[in-house]
Scaffold this active site. Structure first.
Site, short mmCIF file in Angstrom:
data_model
loop_
_atom_site.label_atom_id
_atom_site.label_comp_id
_atom_site.label_asym_id
_atom_site.label_seq_id
_atom_site.Cartn_x
_atom_site.Cartn_y
_atom_site.Cartn_z
N HIS A 308 0.86 -1.19 0.00
CA HIS A 308 0.00 0.00 0.00
C HIS A 308 0.89 1.23 0.00
O HIS A 308 1.93 1.25 0.66
CB HIS A 308 -0.90 0.03 1.24
N ASP A 366 -8.02 -5.18 -0.18
CA ASP A 366 -8.44 -5.88 -1.39
C ASP A 366 -8.08 -7.35 -1.37
O ASP A 366 -8.63 -8.15 -2.14
CB ASP A 366 -7.81 -5.22 -2.63
#
Ligand code: SDX
Length: 431
Positions: A308, A366
């Protein structure tokens, strides 16, 4: 920060440039470079905007090192545990949690704007039968401004609120129609008596030939997943919505631009990419091979659902959603589902691997959302569509904050020109 300044010195000429320091609220301290080019003729260079604050915002706070996410100051853990998606939507759009009467009015108003114009339904018929639902969603959302001329004056606060409410209310209906069209089934009208997520499940999975009862566990799981995906400060799709909105584009066009940015596998398309990756890995015996591919600089393969830009610790949303995975699989799936078993095996090995530890690559939201969607019977090509439905409230909230900012100006970044120097045109016969 009072009169604090930063000084940049040109070590060749000795020229010193003083720039004001900024420290608004709890955010990361910043250096105000907004006059650097005008006053000193220099640009800053920051491809990917890794060190650039593009705006001031009071909507979502993230601390990537501590794994903190708050909407309007409320910790995501508390909202996921105790709130609902529409209550969180009200909070994101208005800045405060609503009292019971205001919440009831908001829920009732959103429920009454879920229908689409009948002629909008014919748009879907223009798409090829196997169009990806994200492709049809981009097209249909972008066309909304052709139907709602009465709420496209971005400088009229009333228009902004009407357009925002319309987007929030209609996205589930648009998303469900994208799905129904992709499987050749008739569109299902919304039912105002159902909850926001219950209605979406109803419009996706019911058929005219028999009754459909929304499962409360699926409804609650979807509502919580939507809360987790509602906003996330200046991610790629939100930054896209802000940039397109900064030119004065109508809100429907801005949201459509956000959907296109979200689609990419590095962003919202990652949930779909995770399932494709797990299918490619096949079974736990191949995990080591794919971990090695992910570490190989010469191999473009990346472990989808890991890493991320901001979270260099755990993604707080992933922690919440991981727990929910087990509950959903208990109810709908097989906790020994080979896909889930493979995902957990991959997670376990990656979290112990020095490369992932050193690069701070943890599972993000996700990585788990696709597994839950699959257990709920939602097809892989609809995963990012679901993300877009949830993120719409974040997009419209950020758009409203941007457009109502005093002195709001068009966003227009510059560049480092690395092309050819000036040269004269050569007629084709002489080339
Ligand atoms: C979302 O911004 C948001 O807030 C997004 C989001 C939201 O709510 O809006 O949180 C939603 O988009 C989550 C992220 C979903 N994307 C994925 O899961 C795709 C896989 N992840 C990567 O593509 C990547 O981690 C990003 C895009 C998420 C972040 O990319 P960065 O910050 O630009 O990091 P990077 O590409 O510079 O990587 C840093 C290093 C690199 O190695 P070096 O060049 O330093 O040697 O880590 C490596 C990368 O090669 N790396 C990975 C990796 N992610 C980064 N290596 C293997 N697998 C990965 N997944």
């Amino acid at each position: 920060m009072g009169n604090k300044t930063f000084t940049i010195t040109d070590n060749e000429t000795g020229k010193r440039i003083e720039l004001p320091a900024l420290k608004d609220g709890q955010g990361i301290p910043a250096i105000d470079i907004s006059t650097l080019y005008r006053d000193h003729g220099y640009l800053t260079f920051d491809p990917g905007f890794q060190s650039t604050a593009s705006c001031r915002s009071g909507i979502t706070f993230i601390d990537g090192d501590k794994g903190i996410l708050r909407y309007r100051g409320y910790p995501i853990e508390q909202l996921a545990e105790s709130s609902s998606f529409l209550e969180v939507s009200y909070l994101l759009m208005n800045g405060e949690l609503p009292g019971k009467e205001k919440l009831d009015d908001f829920v009732s108003m959103i429920s009454r704007h879920t229908m689409l114009k009948e002629s909008l339904r014919t748009f879907y018929k223009g798409f090829y039968h196997d169009a990806h639902p994200m492709a049809s969603m981009v097209g249909v959302v972008g066309s909304l401004s052709a139907f709602y001329h009465d709420s496209t004056d971005v400088h009229d606060p009333r228009h902004r609120v009407i357009a925002a409410h319309r987007m929030l209310a209609k996205m589930p209906t648009i998303a469900a129609a994208c799905y129904k069209y992709s499987i050749g089934e008739p569109f299902i009208y919304p039912k105002n008596s159902l909850s926001y997520c219950g209605n979406l499940l109803h419009m996706m999975f019911s058929v005219p030939s028999e009754d459909y009862v929304v499962d409360p566990v699926a409804e609650k799981a979807l509502d919580m997943i939507f809360i987790l995906h509602a906003d996330h400060e200046q991610n790629a799709s939100t930054a896209t919505v802000r940039l397109s909105g900064s030119s004065g584009s109508n809100p429907f066009a801005c949201i459509s631009s956000g959907i296109t940015a979200l689609w990419g596998p590095a962003h919202g398309g990652a949930n779909e990419a995770v399932l494709h990756m797990l299918n490619e890995i096949g079974d736990t015996s191949n995990i080591a091979k794919y971990i090695a591919k992910a570490k190989d600089k010469d191999d473009p393969f990346r472990l989808m659902g890991f890493g991320h830009r901001v979270y260099k610790n755990h993604d707080p949303r992933a922690t919440i959603i991981r727990k929910m995975c087990y509950e959903v699989l208990e109810k709908f799936g097989d906790p020994n589902d080979p896909m889930f078993e493979l995902a957990m095996g991959l997670e376990e090995i990656a979290l112990k691997d020095d490369y992932f530890i050193e690069k701070k690559l943890y599972p993000n939201v996700d990585f788990y959302s696709g597994i839950i969607y699959k257990a709920l019977g939602i097809p892989t090509n609809m995963f990012t569509v679901m993300f877009a439905v949830a993120r719409t409230v974040g997009w419209v909230s950020q758009w409203m904050e941007m457009i109502s900012e005093p002195g709001q100006r068009i966003g227009r970044p510059r560049q480092m020109y690395v092309g050819k120097d000036v040269r004269d045109y050569v007629p084709v016969e002489k080339r």
